[in-house]
Write a protein that holds these residues in place. Structure first.
Motif, PDB file in Angstrom:
ATOM      1  N   VAL A   6      -0.813  12.831 -11.927  1.00  0.00           N
ATOM      2  CA  VAL A   6      -0.961  11.565 -12.157  1.00  0.00           C
ATOM      3  C   VAL A   6      -0.940  10.303 -11.287  1.00  0.00           C
ATOM      4  O   VAL A   6      -0.408  10.858  -9.980  1.00  0.00           O
ATOM      5  N   ILE A   7      -1.823   9.310 -11.158  1.00  0.00           N
ATOM      6  CA  ILE A   7      -2.102   8.699  -9.861  1.00  0.00           C
ATOM      7  C   ILE A   7      -1.400   7.448 -10.108  1.00  0.00           C
ATOM      8  O   ILE A   7      -1.743   6.621 -11.141  1.00  0.00           O
ATOM      9  N   SER A   8      -0.365   6.598  -9.109  1.00  0.00           N
ATOM     10  CA  SER A   8      -0.054   5.094  -9.656  1.00  0.00           C
ATOM     11  C   SER A   8      -0.143   4.706  -8.222  1.00  0.00           C
ATOM     12  O   SER A   8      -0.857   4.778  -7.423  1.00  0.00           O
ATOM     13  N   GLY A   9      -0.319   2.793  -8.743  1.00  0.00           N
ATOM     14  CA  GLY A   9      -0.847   2.176  -7.570  1.00  0.00           C
ATOM     15  C   GLY A   9      -1.141   0.924  -8.370  1.00  0.00           C
ATOM     16  O   GLY A   9      -0.580   0.852  -9.430  1.00  0.00           O
ATOM     17  N   THR A  10      -1.019  -0.903  -7.261  1.00  0.00           N
ATOM     18  CA  THR A  10      -0.891  -1.777  -8.291  1.00  0.00           C
ATOM     19  C   THR A  10      -2.727  -2.381  -7.828  1.00  0.00           C
ATOM     20  O   THR A  10      -3.172  -1.698  -6.913  1.00  0.00           O
ATOM     21  N   VAL A  11      -2.398  -3.368  -7.847  1.00  0.00           N
ATOM     22  CA  VAL A  11      -4.306  -4.168  -8.059  1.00  0.00           C
ATOM     23  C   VAL A  11      -3.016  -5.359  -8.095  1.00  0.00           C
ATOM     24  O   VAL A  11      -2.178  -6.421  -9.247  1.00  0.00           O
ATOM     25  N   ARG A  12      -3.595  -6.708  -7.386  1.00  0.00           N
ATOM     26  CA  ARG A  12      -3.185  -7.772  -7.030  1.00  0.00           C
ATOM     27  C   ARG A  12      -4.552  -8.655  -6.780  1.00  0.00           C
ATOM     28  O   ARG A  12      -5.578  -8.370  -6.213  1.00  0.00           O
ATOM     29  N   ASN A  13      -4.280  -9.498  -7.371  1.00  0.00           N
ATOM     30  CA  ASN A  13      -5.440 -10.268  -8.044  1.00  0.00           C
ATOM     31  C   ASN A  13      -4.888 -11.644  -6.933  1.00  0.00           C
ATOM     32  O   ASN A  13      -4.427 -12.788  -6.998  1.00  0.00           O
ATOM     33  N   LEU A  14      -6.058 -11.948  -6.157  1.00  0.00           N
ATOM     34  CA  LEU A  14      -6.233 -12.452  -4.563  1.00  0.00           C
ATOM     35  C   LEU A  14      -7.309 -13.827  -4.664  1.00  0.00           C
ATOM     36  O   LEU A  14      -7.175 -14.849  -4.938  1.00  0.00           O
TER      37      LEU A  14
END
Length: 284
Positions: free
Chosen positions: A188-196
């Motif tokens: 299970v790979i987790s992370g975040t995405v930020r909208n710039l």
């Protein structure tokens, strides 16, 4: 003598015609003879310029391009044969976003024979943008040895003037952790995405590209359907089959906009409405 004078006068008249350029001009459609009717400076799409962009200046509609960066396939623990590809697609247009371009994928066996075919649709690519993404496919006829793809095919509605398109460089994705459950063949790979971007990203495709000694050996993706507003971030989780050892130092994660353009959405809704109407009519 009379014949000689007549010949002289005819020769003199012809000479004057040549000097004044009044000779006949061939009527060849599309250009002079030998040009095959083509002209220099034409676009690679062969379509006529369109002046519907916001600047009011005529702009040609150029076809997008795609490159397969890597291909891998394996037989997973659940018994499925899975093909994995990483693609890079480019929209060369400066006045239009490109949406719903079809890419055909051909899977081949070790002898180079066609094993099966499938296709996928590119979603919206902002003007001048290049996107990279992972694609996976559950094969029906065994593990393929190789794959080839066609260049994207478009329709007239694929080209849309778009001043508010989110670019791939506006989405910043990072892996924050990973875990493997005992007894399960998944990481299970987790992370975040930020909208710039200053615009909302309606849907986001997050791809993880796993490497070994710098070479791509596996890939996977997840689609985030919850919009990410400007300046905000969203979490993602990808359950990736553990066909290789997971190394955070050799894992690349990329996020791109992946949403249905309004005309395509209206078309989908219209199709569903027609289907409901037909079923209702059949019941009554």
């Amino acid at each position: 003598m009379k014949h000689s004078l007549t010949a002289f006068l005819l020769t003199l008249a012809l000479f004057c015609c040549l000097l004044t350029g009044c000779g006949p001009t061939p009527d060849v459609p599309g250009g002079s003879e030998g040009s095959n009717g083509s002209s220099s400076g034409s676009t690679n799409s062969g379509t006529k310029p369109d002046d519907s962009n916001s600047g009011g200046v005529s702009a040609p509609k150029l076809q997008p391009s795609i490159v397969m960066e890597s291909f891998s396939a394996y037989h997973d623990a659940a018994g499925a044969d899975v093909a994995r590809c990483v693609f890079r697609a480019t929209n060369p247009n400066t006045a239009y976003s490109v949406s719903r371009a079809r890419v055909d994928l051909t899977l081949k066996d070790a002898a180079g024979n066609v094993q099966e075919t499938t296709y996928f649709m590119l979603q919206t690519i902002a003007p001048g943008d290049t996107v990279r993404f992972a694609y996976t496919y559950k094969c029906k006829k065994g593990v393929p040895a190789s794959a080839t793809c066609t260049q994207p095919s478009t329709t007239a509605s694929s080209f849309q003037p778009s001043a508010e398109a989110v670019r791939s460089s506006d989405l910043h994705a990072v892996v924050t952790g990973h875990s493997t459950t005992s007894g399960l063949n998944y990481t299970v790979i987790s992370g975040t995405v930020r909208n710039l971007s200053k615009y909302t990203c309606n849907r986001t495709r997050v791809s993880v590209i796993l490497k070994k000694n710098g070479k791509v050996v596996s890939s996977d993706f997840v689609l985030l359907t919850t919009p990410i507003p400007s300046g905000k971030e969203s979490s993602f989780f990808i359950s990736h089959a553990s066909d290789i050892g997971f190394d955070p130092a050799e894992t690349e994660v990329v996020a791109i906009p992946w949403y249905i353009a309004i005309p395509a959405l209206i078309e989908v809704i219209g199709g569903l409405t027609n289907s409901v109407d037909k079923n209702t009519a059949a019941l009554t």
